[in-house]
Design a protein around this motif. Structure first.
Motif, short mmCIF file in Angstrom:
data_model
loop_
_atom_site.label_atom_id
_atom_site.label_comp_id
_atom_site.label_asym_id
_atom_site.label_seq_id
_atom_site.Cartn_x
_atom_site.Cartn_y
_atom_site.Cartn_z
N TRP A 115 50.35 1.51 99.86
CA TRP A 115 51.53 1.73 99.03
C TRP A 115 52.77 1.03 99.55
CZ3 TRP A 115 49.09 2.36 95.05
CH2 TRP A 115 48.07 3.30 94.90
N SER A 123 52.96 6.98 93.62
CA SER A 123 51.66 6.31 93.58
C SER A 123 50.61 7.06 94.39
CB SER A 123 51.80 4.88 94.11
OG SER A 123 52.59 4.09 93.24
N ALA A 198 52.62 -0.28 95.20
CA ALA A 198 53.20 0.75 94.34
C ALA A 198 54.21 0.10 93.42
CB ALA A 198 53.87 1.82 95.20
#
Length: 311
Positions: A115, A123, A198
């Motif tokens: 991420w 996310s 993300a």
């Protein structure tokens, strides 16, 4: 140490306050410029700017750092040992990344390299991750690609929301950056495997697709509340925002999106979910029983699609 702090939202405030409370000399605070917010669109300073002003710190809020030689020179003239960056919102050019003696350190709300990017908290919940955390990273030109200095983790449970995880990680970030400032850390190169990104979220990400499983829909509601928020629509096109839900555990014999009972259980592509908090246009978020006193939603009604809701 002599520091520059760079951040904008609530997530960055605990780190700013902690660094100041522990005696670090904060030469200046950089934050996004005040912007219109709320229903009245009044111009408001960012949470970091408000906190910095309470602490008596100088606040700078350039609109852009791109090709801004004057700002680069002003930043370098601060002669900081390090810059601490937490969700600042502007890309730092190489001239600024290398200006402090120890460079720029980022408080990133994920366990890198998982991420990287703009929405790591949301996310992680959306993907069904079982843990999240904070990484203190030495910044470089790439997107969250720099060497890692320190990290810690927290579990993601079935009750975790973006709000609760945000608050946990904000406090964790403050604690970790204090450790790095006090003790130092050996940089570790991020592994090549396990990299995920993300994306920046939009309001359209909050549209509920009832064809998805109840588990996936539950994660979406928990991940995207309070922003950008999740929503569905009534057959007449009225947009209804959803603030909270719970898995019901039933496998209904009804098309996805169908209201199953007077408790607002909704059929999903797999399983069902019960809506706990909803908001009709022009009203505040309310519990389901209060919502139903002013809105009839009978069993058999099928929730559908519509345009993205307004602010």
């Amino acid at each position: 140490m002599r520091l520059v702090f760079m951040g904008t939202p609530d997530f960055a405030v605990p780190a700013l306050r902690a660094l100041h409370a522990h005696g670090h000399d904060i030469a200046a605070v950089y934050s996004q410029p005040p912007r219109p917010a709320g229903r009245g669109k009044a111009v408001r300073p960012s949470p970091v700017q408000r906190a910095a002003e309470e602490l008596g710190l100088e606040v700078r809020h350039p609109v852009s750092l791109r090709a801004n030689q004057a700002e680069w020179d002003s930043f370098a003239a601060l002669q900081a040992d390090a810059a601490i960056v937490a969700a600042y919102g502007l890309i730092l050019p190489p001239a600024m990344l290398t200006a402090p003696r120890l460079g720029c350190l980022n408080i990133h709300a994920s366990l890198l390299p998982r991420w990287r990017g703009a929405s790591p908290i949301q996310s992680a919940i959306l993907a069904g991750d079982t843990k999240s955390g904070v990484t203190i990273m030495q910044m470089e030109a790439g997107l969250d690609t720099g060497p890692m200095l320190r990290a810690d983790s927290v579990p993601i449970t079935a009750a975790t929301t973006a709000s609760t995880l945000h608050d946990q990680l904000a406090l964790m970030g403050a604690e970790l950056v204090l450790h790095v400032m006090a003790e130092g850390a050996a940089p570790q190169t991020q592994p090549e495997e396990g990299v995920t990104y993300a994306p920046r979220l939009t309001r359209e990400d909050g549209r509920i697709n009832w064809q998805e499983s109840a588990t996936a829909i539950d994660r979406r509601i928990r991940a995207l509340t309070p922003w950008p928020g999740t929503f569905t629509t009534l057959p007449d096109g009225t947009v209804i925002k959803i603030g909270a839900a719970a898995l019901s555990g039933d496998q209904p014999h009804a098309p996805p999106g169908t209201i199953l009972d007077d408790r607002l259980s909704i059929a999903c592509g797999e399983g069902s979910i019960r809506l706990l908090a909803l908001q009709r246009p022009g009203r505040g978020m309310m519990q389901a029983d209060a919502f139903l006193r002013g809105q009839t939603l009978p069993a058999g009604l099928r929730l559908g699609e519509a345009t993205t809701p307004n602010d």
